[in-house]
Write a protein that holds these residues in place. Sequence first.
Motif, PDB file in Angstrom:
ATOM      1  N   ALA A 196       4.675   7.847   6.508  1.00  0.00           N
ATOM      2  CA  ALA A 196       4.681   8.320   5.114  1.00  0.00           C
ATOM      3  C   ALA A 196       3.645   7.638   4.228  1.00  0.00           C
ATOM      4  O   ALA A 196       3.434   8.054   3.096  1.00  0.00           O
ATOM      5  CB  ALA A 196       6.070   8.107   4.525  1.00  0.00           C
ATOM      6  N   ARG A 197       2.996   6.607   4.713  1.00  0.00           N
ATOM      7  CA  ARG A 197       2.060   5.831   3.885  1.00  0.00           C
ATOM      8  C   ARG A 197       0.654   5.903   4.477  1.00  0.00           C
ATOM      9  O   ARG A 197       0.476   6.149   5.662  1.00  0.00           O
ATOM     10  CB  ARG A 197       2.505   4.387   3.819  1.00  0.00           C
ATOM     11  CG  ARG A 197       3.968   4.244   3.512  1.00  0.00           C
ATOM     12  CD  ARG A 197       4.173   3.355   2.338  1.00  0.00           C
ATOM     13  NE  ARG A 197       5.594   3.140   2.133  1.00  0.00           N
ATOM     14  CZ  ARG A 197       6.237   3.624   1.097  1.00  0.00           C
ATOM     15  NH1 ARG A 197       5.623   4.324   0.205  1.00  0.00           N
ATOM     16  NH2 ARG A 197       7.521   3.381   0.955  1.00  0.00           N
ATOM     17  N   ARG A 198      -0.356   5.643   3.638  1.00  0.00           N
ATOM     18  CA  ARG A 198      -1.740   5.662   4.087  1.00  0.00           C
ATOM     19  C   ARG A 198      -2.550   4.608   3.345  1.00  0.00           C
ATOM     20  O   ARG A 198      -2.263   4.276   2.203  1.00  0.00           O
ATOM     21  CB  ARG A 198      -2.401   7.022   3.799  1.00  0.00           C
ATOM     22  CG  ARG A 198      -1.812   8.188   4.526  1.00  0.00           C
ATOM     23  CD  ARG A 198      -2.228   8.170   6.000  1.00  0.00           C
ATOM     24  NE  ARG A 198      -1.695   9.314   6.702  1.00  0.00           N
ATOM     25  CZ  ARG A 198      -0.493   9.352   7.255  1.00  0.00           C
ATOM     26  NH1 ARG A 198       0.323   8.334   7.164  1.00  0.00           N
ATOM     27  NH2 ARG A 198      -0.081  10.419   7.901  1.00  0.00           N
ATOM     28  N   PHE A 199      -3.603   4.135   4.000  1.00  0.00           N
ATOM     29  CA  PHE A 199      -4.656   3.368   3.348  1.00  0.00           C
ATOM     30  C   PHE A 199      -5.858   4.308   3.275  1.00  0.00           C
ATOM     31  O   PHE A 199      -6.127   5.057   4.213  1.00  0.00           O
ATOM     32  CB  PHE A 199      -5.036   2.119   4.149  1.00  0.00           C
ATOM     33  CG  PHE A 199      -3.967   1.066   4.149  1.00  0.00           C
ATOM     34  CD1 PHE A 199      -3.651   0.382   2.993  1.00  0.00           C
ATOM     35  CD2 PHE A 199      -3.288   0.741   5.309  1.00  0.00           C
ATOM     36  CE1 PHE A 199      -2.668  -0.598   2.984  1.00  0.00           C
ATOM     37  CE2 PHE A 199      -2.307  -0.233   5.318  1.00  0.00           C
ATOM     38  CZ  PHE A 199      -1.995  -0.907   4.151  1.00  0.00           C
ATOM     39  N   TYR A 200      -6.573   4.280   2.174  1.00  0.00           N
ATOM     40  CA  TYR A 200      -7.737   5.140   2.001  1.00  0.00           C
ATOM     41  C   TYR A 200      -8.964   4.294   1.721  1.00  0.00           C
ATOM     42  O   TYR A 200      -8.878   3.221   1.139  1.00  0.00           O
ATOM     43  CB  TYR A 200      -7.531   6.109   0.834  1.00  0.00           C
ATOM     44  CG  TYR A 200      -6.436   7.110   1.095  1.00  0.00           C
ATOM     45  CD1 TYR A 200      -6.716   8.300   1.743  1.00  0.00           C
ATOM     46  CD2 TYR A 200      -5.126   6.859   0.701  1.00  0.00           C
ATOM     47  CE1 TYR A 200      -5.714   9.232   1.997  1.00  0.00           C
ATOM     48  CE2 TYR A 200      -4.116   7.774   0.945  1.00  0.00           C
ATOM     49  CZ  TYR A 200      -4.415   8.957   1.594  1.00  0.00           C
ATOM     50  OH  TYR A 200      -3.417   9.857   1.842  1.00  0.00           O
ATOM     51  N   VAL A 201     -10.117   4.827   2.094  1.00  0.00           N
ATOM     52  CA  VAL A 201     -11.400   4.217   1.777  1.00  0.00           C
ATOM     53  C   VAL A 201     -12.028   5.066   0.680  1.00  0.00           C
ATOM     54  O   VAL A 201     -12.135   6.287   0.821  1.00  0.00           O
ATOM     55  CB  VAL A 201     -12.335   4.176   3.011  1.00  0.00           C
ATOM     56  CG1 VAL A 201     -13.714   3.680   2.621  1.00  0.00           C
ATOM     57  CG2 VAL A 201     -11.727   3.320   4.105  1.00  0.00           C
ATOM     58  N   VAL A 202     -12.436   4.432  -0.390  1.00  0.00           N
ATOM     59  CA  VAL A 202     -13.088   5.125  -1.497  1.00  0.00           C
ATOM     60  C   VAL A 202     -14.554   4.725  -1.491  1.00  0.00           C
ATOM     61  O   VAL A 202     -14.877   3.535  -1.521  1.00  0.00           O
ATOM     62  CB  VAL A 202     -12.443   4.748  -2.852  1.00  0.00           C
ATOM     63  CG1 VAL A 202     -13.188   5.393  -4.007  1.00  0.00           C
ATOM     64  CG2 VAL A 202     -10.975   5.119  -2.863  1.00  0.00           C
ATOM     65  N   MET A 227      -6.634  -1.214  11.547  1.00  0.00           N
ATOM     66  CA  MET A 227      -5.468  -0.945  10.745  1.00  0.00           C
ATOM     67  C   MET A 227      -4.685  -2.227  10.487  1.00  0.00           C
ATOM     68  O   MET A 227      -4.251  -2.479   9.370  1.00  0.00           O
ATOM     69  CB  MET A 227      -4.645   0.102  11.492  1.00  0.00           C
ATOM     70  CG  MET A 227      -3.366   0.611  10.923  1.00  0.00           C
ATOM     71  SD  MET A 227      -3.119   0.597   9.195  1.00  0.00           S
ATOM     72  CE  MET A 227      -1.508  -0.110   9.236  1.00  0.00           C
ATOM     73  N   ALA A 228      -4.546  -3.044  11.512  1.00  0.00           N
ATOM     74  CA  ALA A 228      -3.784  -4.287  11.369  1.00  0.00           C
ATOM     75  C   ALA A 228      -4.404  -5.198  10.296  1.00  0.00           C
ATOM     76  O   ALA A 228      -3.682  -5.814   9.509  1.00  0.00           O
ATOM     77  CB  ALA A 228      -3.699  -5.009  12.707  1.00  0.00           C
ATOM     78  N   GLU A 229      -5.731  -5.253  10.242  1.00  0.00           N
ATOM     79  CA  GLU A 229      -6.408  -6.106   9.258  1.00  0.00           C
ATOM     80  C   GLU A 229      -6.195  -5.574   7.838  1.00  0.00           C
ATOM     81  O   GLU A 229      -5.961  -6.345   6.908  1.00  0.00           O
ATOM     82  CB  GLU A 229      -7.900  -6.211   9.572  1.00  0.00           C
ATOM     83  CG  GLU A 229      -8.680  -7.060   8.596  1.00  0.00           C
ATOM     84  CD  GLU A 229      -8.174  -8.497   8.484  1.00  0.00           C
ATOM     85  OE1 GLU A 229      -8.364  -9.095   7.400  1.00  0.00           O
ATOM     86  OE2 GLU A 229      -7.601  -9.026   9.451  1.00  0.00           O
ATOM     87  N   HIS A 230      -6.249  -4.275   7.653  1.00  0.00           N
ATOM     88  CA  HIS A 230      -6.009  -3.680   6.327  1.00  0.00           C
ATOM     89  C   HIS A 230      -4.566  -3.936   5.885  1.00  0.00           C
ATOM     90  O   HIS A 230      -4.309  -4.260   4.729  1.00  0.00           O
ATOM     91  CB  HIS A 230      -6.291  -2.179   6.335  1.00  0.00           C
ATOM     92  CG  HIS A 230      -7.729  -1.856   6.575  1.00  0.00           C
ATOM     93  ND1 HIS A 230      -8.736  -2.228   5.730  1.00  0.00           N
ATOM     94  CD2 HIS A 230      -8.312  -1.194   7.592  1.00  0.00           C
ATOM     95  CE1 HIS A 230      -9.877  -1.817   6.199  1.00  0.00           C
ATOM     96  NE2 HIS A 230      -9.659  -1.179   7.336  1.00  0.00           N
TER      97      HIS A 230
END
Length: 72
Positions: free
Chosen positions: A34-40, A1-4
């Motif tokens: 409230a926020r997210r990173f997603y992988v597509v 998570m830290a790298e993203h």
Amino acid sequence: MAEHHRSYYALDFPDEETRSAWRLPEDDFRGTGARRFYVVEVARWWLLDIDRRLVDKHDQRIAVPLDALASG
């Protein structure tokens, strides 16, 4: 998570001062934050043949091999 988190802000805000002003804490992206990173994951990719569309209004799509995109 830290790298993203680091990559996202480095790419979106190359200027350190601007990045610092906009950077949200990592915890906003974890758990119930409230926020997210997603992988597509792309299974298929097409290009719209805009030349044909302009001539006869037909939506012609051209398949692009995914391995051709990975070599960029």
